[in-house]
Write a protein that holds these residues in place. Structure first.
Motif, PDB file in Angstrom:
ATOM      1  N   VAL A 150      27.193  27.872   5.810  1.00  0.00           N
ATOM      2  CA  VAL A 150      28.288  27.117   5.192  1.00  0.00           C
ATOM      3  C   VAL A 150      29.111  28.030   4.286  1.00  0.00           C
ATOM      4  O   VAL A 150      30.345  27.966   4.264  1.00  0.00           O
ATOM      5  N   SER A 151      28.448  28.920   3.553  1.00  0.00           N
ATOM      6  CA  SER A 151      29.162  29.828   2.657  1.00  0.00           C
ATOM      7  C   SER A 151      30.033  30.800   3.435  1.00  0.00           C
ATOM      8  O   SER A 151      31.124  31.161   2.990  1.00  0.00           O
ATOM      9  N   VAL A 152      29.579  31.214   4.619  1.00  0.00           N
ATOM     10  CA  VAL A 152      30.337  32.164   5.430  1.00  0.00           C
ATOM     11  C   VAL A 152      31.514  31.487   6.123  1.00  0.00           C
ATOM     12  O   VAL A 152      32.643  31.985   6.121  1.00  0.00           O
ATOM     13  N   HIS A 153      31.271  30.313   6.694  1.00  0.00           N
ATOM     14  CA  HIS A 153      32.298  29.651   7.503  1.00  0.00           C
ATOM     15  C   HIS A 153      33.179  28.711   6.699  1.00  0.00           C
ATOM     16  O   HIS A 153      34.223  28.278   7.185  1.00  0.00           O
ATOM     17  N   GLY A 154      32.752  28.367   5.482  1.00  0.00           N
ATOM     18  CA  GLY A 154      33.596  27.555   4.626  1.00  0.00           C
ATOM     19  C   GLY A 154      33.569  26.070   4.904  1.00  0.00           C
ATOM     20  O   GLY A 154      34.301  25.315   4.272  1.00  0.00           O
ATOM     21  N   SER A 155      32.739  25.638   5.851  1.00  0.00           N
ATOM     22  CA  SER A 155      32.658  24.212   6.149  1.00  0.00           C
ATOM     23  C   SER A 155      31.341  23.918   6.851  1.00  0.00           C
ATOM     24  O   SER A 155      30.711  24.808   7.442  1.00  0.00           O
ATOM     25  N   VAL A 156      30.939  22.654   6.797  1.00  0.00           N
ATOM     26  CA  VAL A 156      29.725  22.233   7.495  1.00  0.00           C
ATOM     27  C   VAL A 156      29.939  22.317   9.005  1.00  0.00           C
ATOM     28  O   VAL A 156      29.063  22.744   9.751  1.00  0.00           O
ATOM     29  N   ALA A 157      31.142  21.940   9.461  1.00  0.00           N
ATOM     30  CA  ALA A 157      31.426  21.985  10.895  1.00  0.00           C
ATOM     31  C   ALA A 157      31.386  23.415  11.426  1.00  0.00           C
ATOM     32  O   ALA A 157      30.841  23.678  12.505  1.00  0.00           O
ATOM     33  N   GLY A 158      31.957  24.351  10.665  1.00  0.00           N
ATOM     34  CA  GLY A 158      31.928  25.751  11.087  1.00  0.00           C
ATOM     35  C   GLY A 158      30.525  26.307  11.120  1.00  0.00           C
ATOM     36  O   GLY A 158      30.150  27.054  12.030  1.00  0.00           O
ATOM     37  N   PRO A 165      26.913  18.923  13.011  1.00  0.00           N
ATOM     38  CA  PRO A 165      27.251  18.872  11.583  1.00  0.00           C
ATOM     39  C   PRO A 165      26.284  17.993  10.798  1.00  0.00           C
ATOM     40  O   PRO A 165      25.948  18.306   9.643  1.00  0.00           O
ATOM     41  N   SER A 166      25.808  16.912  11.410  1.00  0.00           N
ATOM     42  CA  SER A 166      24.857  16.033  10.729  1.00  0.00           C
ATOM     43  C   SER A 166      23.562  16.771  10.418  1.00  0.00           C
ATOM     44  O   SER A 166      22.990  16.612   9.332  1.00  0.00           O
ATOM     45  N   ALA A 167      23.098  17.598  11.356  1.00  0.00           N
ATOM     46  CA  ALA A 167      21.854  18.342  11.142  1.00  0.00           C
ATOM     47  C   ALA A 167      22.006  19.345  10.002  1.00  0.00           C
ATOM     48  O   ALA A 167      21.094  19.506   9.173  1.00  0.00           O
ATOM     49  N   VAL A 168      23.162  20.005   9.932  1.00  0.00           N
ATOM     50  CA  VAL A 168      23.397  20.954   8.835  1.00  0.00           C
ATOM     51  C   VAL A 168      23.450  20.214   7.505  1.00  0.00           C
ATOM     52  O   VAL A 168      22.860  20.653   6.504  1.00  0.00           O
ATOM     53  N   SER A 169      24.123  19.075   7.469  1.00  0.00           N
ATOM     54  CA  SER A 169      24.202  18.285   6.234  1.00  0.00           C
ATOM     55  C   SER A 169      22.814  17.845   5.772  1.00  0.00           C
ATOM     56  O   SER A 169      22.509  17.856   4.568  1.00  0.00           O
ATOM     57  N   GLN A 170      21.964  17.482   6.719  1.00  0.00           N
ATOM     58  CA  GLN A 170      20.604  17.078   6.377  1.00  0.00           C
ATOM     59  C   GLN A 170      19.815  18.245   5.797  1.00  0.00           C
ATOM     60  O   GLN A 170      19.050  18.081   4.834  1.00  0.00           O
ATOM     61  N   GLY A 200      38.615  17.104  -1.194  1.00  0.00           N
ATOM     62  CA  GLY A 200      39.466  16.505  -0.185  1.00  0.00           C
ATOM     63  C   GLY A 200      38.630  16.029   0.987  1.00  0.00           C
ATOM     64  O   GLY A 200      37.688  15.268   0.827  1.00  0.00           O
ATOM     65  N   ARG A 201      38.970  16.524   2.182  1.00  0.00           N
ATOM     66  CA  ARG A 201      38.214  16.159   3.370  1.00  0.00           C
ATOM     67  C   ARG A 201      37.074  17.134   3.654  1.00  0.00           C
ATOM     68  O   ARG A 201      36.305  16.927   4.592  1.00  0.00           O
ATOM     69  N   GLY A 202      36.979  18.191   2.859  1.00  0.00           N
ATOM     70  CA  GLY A 202      35.942  19.190   3.082  1.00  0.00           C
ATOM     71  C   GLY A 202      34.962  19.267   1.935  1.00  0.00           C
ATOM     72  O   GLY A 202      34.846  18.342   1.126  1.00  0.00           O
ATOM     73  N   VAL A 203      34.223  20.367   1.887  1.00  0.00           N
ATOM     74  CA  VAL A 203      33.245  20.585   0.833  1.00  0.00           C
ATOM     75  C   VAL A 203      33.424  21.991   0.269  1.00  0.00           C
ATOM     76  O   VAL A 203      34.012  22.860   0.917  1.00  0.00           O
ATOM     77  N   ALA A 204      32.919  22.205  -0.921  1.00  0.00           N
ATOM     78  CA  ALA A 204      32.933  23.514  -1.560  1.00  0.00           C
ATOM     79  C   ALA A 204      31.562  23.776  -2.162  1.00  0.00           C
ATOM     80  O   ALA A 204      30.879  22.846  -2.613  1.00  0.00           O
ATOM     81  N   LEU A 205      31.146  25.035  -2.154  1.00  0.00           N
ATOM     82  CA  LEU A 205      29.874  25.407  -2.753  1.00  0.00           C
ATOM     83  C   LEU A 205      29.992  25.418  -4.275  1.00  0.00           C
ATOM     84  O   LEU A 205      31.003  25.877  -4.825  1.00  0.00           O
ATOM     85  N   THR A 206      28.996  24.900  -4.937  1.00  0.00           N
ATOM     86  CA  THR A 206      28.942  24.993  -6.393  1.00  0.00           C
ATOM     87  C   THR A 206      28.589  26.424  -6.788  1.00  0.00           C
ATOM     88  O   THR A 206      28.224  27.260  -5.943  1.00  0.00           O
ATOM     89  N   GLU A 207      28.703  26.717  -8.075  1.00  0.00           N
ATOM     90  CA  GLU A 207      28.355  28.055  -8.558  1.00  0.00           C
ATOM     91  C   GLU A 207      26.897  28.374  -8.251  1.00  0.00           C
ATOM     92  O   GLU A 207      26.557  29.493  -7.826  1.00  0.00           O
ATOM     93  N   GLU A 208      26.012  27.391  -8.442  1.00  0.00           N
ATOM     94  CA  GLU A 208      24.595  27.599  -8.137  1.00  0.00           C
ATOM     95  C   GLU A 208      24.387  27.861  -6.647  1.00  0.00           C
ATOM     96  O   GLU A 208      23.561  28.693  -6.256  1.00  0.00           O
ATOM     97  N   ALA A 209      25.143  27.159  -5.816  1.00  0.00           N
ATOM     98  CA  ALA A 209      25.017  27.344  -4.369  1.00  0.00           C
ATOM     99  C   ALA A 209      25.451  28.742  -3.959  1.00  0.00           C
ATOM    100  O   ALA A 209      24.847  29.352  -3.062  1.00  0.00           O
TER     101      ALA A 209
END
Length: 318
Positions: free
Chosen positions: A13-21, A30-35, A53-62
């Motif tokens: 997720v950190s590399v691709h910038g999204s759960v879908a990527g 995407p559901s499996a990654v979210s789980q 928005g419609r996506g997600v962002a990593l927190t500082e801890e993440a």
């Protein structure tokens, strides 16, 4: 103890910038990654993803945890490489990223060859942009990449990434049947004035090559139609809507209404296999590179083809 597969999901997720990527790169839904991320949040008692928005962002801890995950995955890779090297046989999972025409024109035969020769090797292919794939190798998201460059845009290999040449892919000028160029054995760049073009979008190397090449010859390209896929570009040419420069790899037989003519000097793109230095001893990498080079197609020359001369960066060029 942190679960490595969940750390791998966070890293993706950190590399691709999204759960879908991340899901596309890992071969999950995407559901499996979210789980996986949700379980990791429960294990660490830490919020790792925030809605933006419609996506997600990593927190500082993440982000800190993703950096640690990258280091752990590199250690695991070295251990797996050592074990595979000691066995002397390609085995385990090998992830490959390739751009569209290589995925279509080269990889099917390569993957079938590897599956036949090495049943213990599980090769997984993902189609990606050639310049994105290099970064995916460097970040440890994929094991091997097939990418290309042109003389105007050499492919950089970052520190820690090795590469081997697969082959040179010539490009042809494709014109509608009945076009005046079809009566010629060779078309020179100075002859291209006043033509309407079908081309890939701005930012793609093919587009940049066309614009830069014509402007160097004192011509301003009239790009009438823009399309991502070479097959779409060829179809538009066959309909009489313009001319195009098209690589031979992955294009296949031209449809009725489209004719390939040699362009002099013509563009050549060079294909490379890239992998991380830490995995260079892995038999799976060695065998995959062998198969890529062995299956490299030798295209039949057009009547106007001329011998190659060295490209400025050492690759071949017409």
């Amino acid at each position: 103890m942190l679960d490595l597969s969940r750390l791998r999901a966070l890293h993706a997720v950190s590399v691709h910038g999204s759960v879908a990527g991340a899901a596309a790169a890992l071969g999950y839904t995407p559901s499996a990654v979210s789980q996986q991320i949700a379980k990791l949040e429960r294990e660490t008692r830490t919020t790792l993803l925030e809605r933006r928005g419609r996506g997600v962002a990593l927190t500082e801890e993440a982000r800190h945890l993703a950096d640690t995950a990258r280091e752990l995955l590199a250690i695991v890779e070295r251990a797996e490489t050592t074990l595979e090297e000691r066995r002397g046989q390609p085995s385990g999972l090998l992830t490959v990223a390739a751009f569209a025409s290589a995925a279509r024109g080269l990889l099917p035969g390569v993957l079938a060859d590897l599956a036949h020769r090495h049943p213990a090797l599980d090769v997984r292919l993902t189609e990606v942009d050639p310049h994105l794939s290099v970064d995916l190798v460097a970040r440890g998201v994929t094991d091997l990449a097939v990418a290309h460059d042109w003389d105007i845009a050499p492919l950089p290999a970052p520190e820690g990434v090795e590469q081997a040449v697969i082959g040179d892919d010539r490009c042809d000028l494709v014109v509608p049947a009945g076009h005046p160029f079809t009566t010629r054995k060779v078309v020179r760049r100075a002859d291209l004035a006043g033509q309407r073009w079908v081309c890939q979008p701005p930012g793609r190397v093919c587009h940049d090559w066309l614009v830069r090449t014509l402007r160097t010859a004192g011509l301003e390209p009239d790009i009438a139609h823009v399309a991502e896929e070479n097959h779409t570009i060829v179809a538009l040419v066959a309909a009489g809507l313009g001319i195009a420069v098209v690589p031979r790899l992955g294009t296949g037989a031209l449809p009725p209404g489209a004719v390939a003519v040699a362009l002099e000097p013509g563009p050549v793109r060079r294909l490379y296999a890239l992998w991380r230095t830490g995995a260079a001893r892995r038999p799976a990498i060695t065998e995959a590179v062998r198969a890529l080079q062995e299956h490299w197609p030798v295209a039949a020359p057009l009547p106007g083809d001329v011998p190659s001369v060295p490209r400025a960066d050492g690759a071949a060029r017409q």
